[in-house]
Scaffold this motif. Structure first.
Motif, PDB file in Angstrom:
ATOM      1  N   ALA A 155       0.837  -1.204   0.000  1.00  0.00           N
ATOM      2  CA  ALA A 155       0.000   0.000   0.000  1.00  0.00           C
ATOM      3  C   ALA A 155       0.871   1.253   0.000  1.00  0.00           C
ATOM      4  CB  ALA A 155      -0.925  -0.008   1.218  1.00  0.00           C
ATOM      5  N   ALA A 156       1.920   1.260   0.817  1.00  0.00           N
ATOM      6  CA  ALA A 156       2.809   2.431   0.869  1.00  0.00           C
ATOM      7  C   ALA A 156       3.483   2.664  -0.480  1.00  0.00           C
ATOM      8  CB  ALA A 156       3.862   2.234   1.964  1.00  0.00           C
ATOM      9  N   ASP A 157       3.762   1.578  -1.196  1.00  0.00           N
ATOM     10  CA  ASP A 157       4.383   1.724  -2.513  1.00  0.00           C
ATOM     11  C   ASP A 157       3.433   2.415  -3.495  1.00  0.00           C
ATOM     12  OD1 ASP A 157       6.542   0.888  -4.548  1.00  0.00           O
ATOM     13  OD2 ASP A 157       4.655   0.211  -5.445  1.00  0.00           O
ATOM     14  N   LEU A 158       2.157   2.079  -3.454  1.00  0.00           N
ATOM     15  CA  LEU A 158       1.212   2.709  -4.389  1.00  0.00           C
ATOM     16  C   LEU A 158       1.063   4.194  -4.093  1.00  0.00           C
ATOM     17  CD1 LEU A 158      -1.604   0.029  -4.789  1.00  0.00           C
ATOM     18  CD2 LEU A 158       0.529   0.320  -6.076  1.00  0.00           C
ATOM     19  N   LEU A 159       1.158   4.570  -2.816  1.00  0.00           N
ATOM     20  CA  LEU A 159       1.111   5.994  -2.465  1.00  0.00           C
ATOM     21  C   LEU A 159       2.397   6.690  -2.919  1.00  0.00           C
ATOM     22  CD1 LEU A 159      -0.338   5.817   1.174  1.00  0.00           C
ATOM     23  CD2 LEU A 159      -1.590   6.361  -0.936  1.00  0.00           C
ATOM     24  N   ALA A 160       3.541   6.057  -2.618  1.00  0.00           N
ATOM     25  CA  ALA A 160       4.836   6.691  -2.910  1.00  0.00           C
ATOM     26  C   ALA A 160       5.077   6.838  -4.404  1.00  0.00           C
ATOM     27  CB  ALA A 160       5.969   5.880  -2.273  1.00  0.00           C
ATOM     28  N   THR A 161       4.539   5.930  -5.188  1.00  0.00           N
ATOM     29  CA  THR A 161       4.744   5.990  -6.639  1.00  0.00           C
ATOM     30  C   THR A 161       3.560   6.656  -7.344  1.00  0.00           C
ATOM     31  OG1 THR A 161       3.817   3.752  -6.948  1.00  0.00           O
ATOM     32  CG2 THR A 161       6.213   3.911  -6.625  1.00  0.00           C
ATOM     33  N   SER A 162       2.716   7.308  -6.555  1.00  0.00           N
ATOM     34  CA  SER A 162       1.566   8.066  -7.085  1.00  0.00           C
ATOM     35  C   SER A 162       0.636   7.215  -7.944  1.00  0.00           C
ATOM     36  CB  SER A 162       2.031   9.283  -7.897  1.00  0.00           C
ATOM     37  OG  SER A 162       2.828  10.109  -7.088  1.00  0.00           O
ATOM     38  N   ARG A 163       0.560   5.919  -7.614  1.00  0.00           N
ATOM     39  CA  ARG A 163      -0.383   5.063  -8.343  1.00  0.00           C
ATOM     40  C   ARG A 163      -1.777   5.108  -7.721  1.00  0.00           C
ATOM     41  NH1 ARG A 163       4.492   2.291  -9.525  1.00  0.00           N
ATOM     42  NH2 ARG A 163       4.447   1.441 -11.632  1.00  0.00           N
ATOM     43  N   ALA A 164      -1.853   5.561  -6.487  1.00  0.00           N
ATOM     44  CA  ALA A 164      -3.151   5.656  -5.814  1.00  0.00           C
ATOM     45  C   ALA A 164      -3.111   6.848  -4.879  1.00  0.00           C
ATOM     46  CB  ALA A 164      -3.435   4.381  -5.019  1.00  0.00           C
ATOM     47  N   GLU A 165      -4.255   7.527  -4.767  1.00  0.00           N
ATOM     48  CA  GLU A 165      -4.359   8.637  -3.815  1.00  0.00           C
ATOM     49  C   GLU A 165      -4.969   8.182  -2.508  1.00  0.00           C
ATOM     50  OE1 GLU A 165      -6.373  11.965  -5.513  1.00  0.00           O
ATOM     51  OE2 GLU A 165      -4.965  12.086  -7.200  1.00  0.00           O
ATOM     52  N   ARG A 166      -5.843   7.202  -2.605  1.00  0.00           N
ATOM     53  CA  ARG A 166      -6.465   6.648  -1.398  1.00  0.00           C
ATOM     54  C   ARG A 166      -6.598   5.138  -1.555  1.00  0.00           C
ATOM     55  NH1 ARG A 166      -9.020  10.858  -2.699  1.00  0.00           N
ATOM     56  NH2 ARG A 166     -10.566   9.629  -3.817  1.00  0.00           N
ATOM     57  N   ILE A 167      -6.287   4.433  -0.469  1.00  0.00           N
ATOM     58  CA  ILE A 167      -6.294   2.969  -0.475  1.00  0.00           C
ATOM     59  C   ILE A 167      -7.073   2.479   0.734  1.00  0.00           C
ATOM     60  CG2 ILE A 167      -4.815   0.925  -0.193  1.00  0.00           C
ATOM     61  CD1 ILE A 167      -2.567   2.634  -1.530  1.00  0.00           C
ATOM     62  N   ALA A 168      -7.894   1.463   0.533  1.00  0.00           N
ATOM     63  CA  ALA A 168      -8.543   0.804   1.672  1.00  0.00           C
ATOM     64  C   ALA A 168      -7.889  -0.554   1.892  1.00  0.00           C
ATOM     65  CB  ALA A 168     -10.036   0.630   1.425  1.00  0.00           C
ATOM     66  N   ILE A 169      -7.692  -0.890   3.152  1.00  0.00           N
ATOM     67  CA  ILE A 169      -7.233  -2.232   3.530  1.00  0.00           C
ATOM     68  C   ILE A 169      -8.334  -2.837   4.393  1.00  0.00           C
ATOM     69  CG2 ILE A 169      -5.515  -3.608   4.757  1.00  0.00           C
ATOM     70  CD1 ILE A 169      -3.496  -1.320   4.239  1.00  0.00           C
ATOM     71  N   VAL A 170      -8.911  -3.909   3.900  1.00  0.00           N
ATOM     72  CA  VAL A 170      -9.958  -4.625   4.641  1.00  0.00           C
ATOM     73  C   VAL A 170      -9.323  -5.892   5.198  1.00  0.00           C
ATOM     74  CG1 VAL A 170     -12.154  -5.828   4.433  1.00  0.00           C
ATOM     75  CG2 VAL A 170     -11.785  -3.679   3.189  1.00  0.00           C
ATOM     76  N   ASP A 171      -9.337  -6.035   6.516  1.00  0.00           N
ATOM     77  CA  ASP A 171      -8.630  -7.134   7.186  1.00  0.00           C
ATOM     78  C   ASP A 171      -9.657  -7.976   7.929  1.00  0.00           C
ATOM     79  OD1 ASP A 171      -7.154  -8.735   8.957  1.00  0.00           O
ATOM     80  OD2 ASP A 171      -5.625  -7.196   9.289  1.00  0.00           O
ATOM     81  N   PHE A 172     -10.035  -9.122   7.314  1.00  0.00           N
ATOM     82  CA  PHE A 172     -11.026  -9.971   8.005  1.00  0.00           C
ATOM     83  C   PHE A 172     -10.389 -11.172   8.698  1.00  0.00           C
ATOM     84  CE2 PHE A 172     -12.051 -11.250   3.390  1.00  0.00           C
ATOM     85  CZ  PHE A 172     -11.398 -12.483   3.426  1.00  0.00           C
ATOM     86  N   ASP A 173      -9.067 -11.181   8.806  1.00  0.00           N
ATOM     87  CA  ASP A 173      -8.410 -12.171   9.659  1.00  0.00           C
ATOM     88  C   ASP A 173      -9.033 -12.076  11.057  1.00  0.00           C
ATOM     89  OD1 ASP A 173      -5.452 -13.753   9.744  1.00  0.00           O
ATOM     90  OD2 ASP A 173      -6.146 -13.015  11.687  1.00  0.00           O
ATOM     91  N   VAL A 174      -9.130 -13.209  11.741  1.00  0.00           N
ATOM     92  CA  VAL A 174      -9.809 -13.216  13.045  1.00  0.00           C
ATOM     93  C   VAL A 174      -9.004 -12.458  14.110  1.00  0.00           C
ATOM     94  CG1 VAL A 174      -8.870 -15.330  14.109  1.00  0.00           C
ATOM     95  CG2 VAL A 174     -11.288 -14.714  14.455  1.00  0.00           C
ATOM     96  N   HIS A 175      -7.713 -12.238  13.823  1.00  0.00           N
ATOM     97  CA  HIS A 175      -6.875 -11.462  14.738  1.00  0.00           C
ATOM     98  C   HIS A 175      -6.759 -10.022  14.237  1.00  0.00           C
ATOM     99  CE1 HIS A 175      -5.498 -15.712  15.020  1.00  0.00           C
ATOM    100  NE2 HIS A 175      -5.585 -15.455  16.304  1.00  0.00           N
ATOM    101  N   HIS A 176      -6.657  -9.098  15.181  1.00  0.00           N
ATOM    102  CA  HIS A 176      -6.490  -7.704  14.773  1.00  0.00           C
ATOM    103  C   HIS A 176      -5.136  -7.504  14.097  1.00  0.00           C
ATOM    104  CE1 HIS A 176      -5.632  -3.320  15.730  1.00  0.00           C
ATOM    105  NE2 HIS A 176      -6.636  -3.304  14.887  1.00  0.00           N
ATOM    106  N   GLY A 177      -5.131  -6.780  12.989  1.00  0.00           N
ATOM    107  CA  GLY A 177      -3.889  -6.489  12.280  1.00  0.00           C
ATOM    108  C   GLY A 177      -3.202  -5.290  12.908  1.00  0.00           C
ATOM    109  N   ASN A 178      -2.662  -5.522  14.103  1.00  0.00           N
ATOM    110  CA  ASN A 178      -2.063  -4.425  14.878  1.00  0.00           C
ATOM    111  C   ASN A 178      -0.924  -3.746  14.125  1.00  0.00           C
ATOM    112  OD1 ASN A 178      -0.780  -7.065  15.372  1.00  0.00           O
ATOM    113  ND2 ASN A 178       0.702  -5.841  16.523  1.00  0.00           N
TER     114      ASN A 178
END
Ligand SMILES: [Zn+2]
Length: 363
Positions: A155-178
């Protein structure tokens, strides 16, 4: 038919944990065998892994963590200060052995490239099967079976290379993605949404953890009680997560796809079925379609071999536009708890509009 990339690599299997470790190569064998036998692998474009660059990794991790991983790997390769099986434990759960560091670097680099190809519309979506997983790795710490945080690096790469302005990360793993939450806690361009069992490892992910500074509101946690099944998860997505994603208008959606909320999972106590994962994937796909966003799935946890294989297959079926199929693993044994008040509080905290009153059963 959509063009979906599939990232897999034999070297991800070489990450040797310990003989009884739940995060084991058999997980990938189970998923890949089912995807091969059902013709899904052949319907995808094969993606290549490559080592992540230091510059890419250091966008989200501290130099101290990178130095620790390099130094530990060097110890292992030189067979110094390691056990007989050439393993070093970074914490009681998180182990490095001869091929671990290479596997982690290859996974992260492959997922960066998958993300770029989806962001560039060269692929309609991607499905990535890395080991080790990544979402617990914080800026400075490897933990929870994770060495480096693949989804955050990509995700950081898409921001740094201006490929995306906004990104969503949906994490449905049963553990929190701390780790993912920590990395993007003050990053207003990344919306991090997590459903997780609570209280449970790693102990983070309260409803009130919503981000910092101008990123307040871009961390969205749904800490769920035990025994939530398909119906509860569908409500989480329909009533909170996907409305928040729609409002955020990302051009790319990453899915931290841990399949350990499956009812058969040995490390958690949720009740999602294989077809429940299909239902979740359909909802994410519909939301992404409305936004014109590409979706990149990457495997996080999930420890029941048959459960994760079918869950992964259902999600990839959705990405490929294939019809729903029966799930031989079967449905969850019980209906699950009432979570309406939790979801209502989440909507209030995140400023989502009130839902219409449910219709009376008599009216
Ligand atoms: Zn997990």
């Amino acid at each position: 038919m959509p063009t979906i990339g599939l990232l897999r690599d034999a070297r991800f299997h070489d990450h040797d944990t310990t003989p009884n470790h739940p995060e084991r190569p058999a997980r990938l064998e189970a998923i890949e065998t089912l995807l091969d036998d059902s013709g899904l692998s052949a319907a995808c474009v094969a993606l290549d892994a490559r080592p992540v660059l230091e510059e890419e990794l250091l966008r989200v991790h501290d130099r101290t963590l990178l130095d620790l991983l390099i130094r530990t790997d060097a110890q292992i390769q030189a067979n110094k200060d390691v056990d007989q099986a050439a393993r070093v434990f970074l914490d009681p759960d998180t182990v490095m052995s001869r091929h671990s560091w290479l596997a982690a670097q290859l996974a992260a680099g492959g997922i960066v490239d998958a993300g770029r190809r989806v962001a560039d519309h060269d692929l309609d979506g991607a499905f990535c099967l890395p080991r080790p997983p990544g979402h617990h790795a914080t800026p400075s710490q490897a933990m929870g079976f994770c060495l480096i945080n693949h989804v955050a690096i990509a995700a950081a790469d898409l921001l740094a290379t201006s490929r995306a302005e906004r990104i969503a990360i949906v994490d449905f793993d049963v553990h929190h993605g701390n780790g993912t939450q920590d990395i993007f806690y003050d990053e207003a361009r990344v919306l991090y949404c997590s459903t997780h069992q609570f209280p449970h490892y790693p102990g983070t992910g309260l409803l009130e953890e919503t981000g910092a500074g101008d990123a307040t509101g871009t961390t969205l946690n749904l800490p769920l009680p035990e025994s939530c099944g398909d119906a509860q998860y569908f409500r989480c997505f329909d009533e909170v997560i996907l409305p928040a994603v729609q409002r955020f208008r990302p051009s790319v959606v990453f899915v931290s796809a841990g399949f350990d909320a499956h009812w058969r999972d040995p490390l958690a106590a949720q009740q999602v079925s294989g077809t429940g994962y299909r239902g979740i994937a359909e909802r994410i796909a519909a939301s992404a379609r409305d936004l014109g966003a590409g979706v990149i799935y990457l495997l996080e946890g999930g420890y029941d071999l048959e459960g994760i294989a079918w869950a992964a297959r259902h999600c990839l079926d959705v990405q490929l536009g294939n019809p729903a199929i029966d799930d031989p693993v079967g449905p969850a044994p019980q209906p699950g708890p009432e979570i309406g008040s939790l979801l209502q509080r989440a909507r209030q905290i995140h400023g989502l509009p009130e839902l219409p009153e449910p219709r009376s059963a008599h009216g």
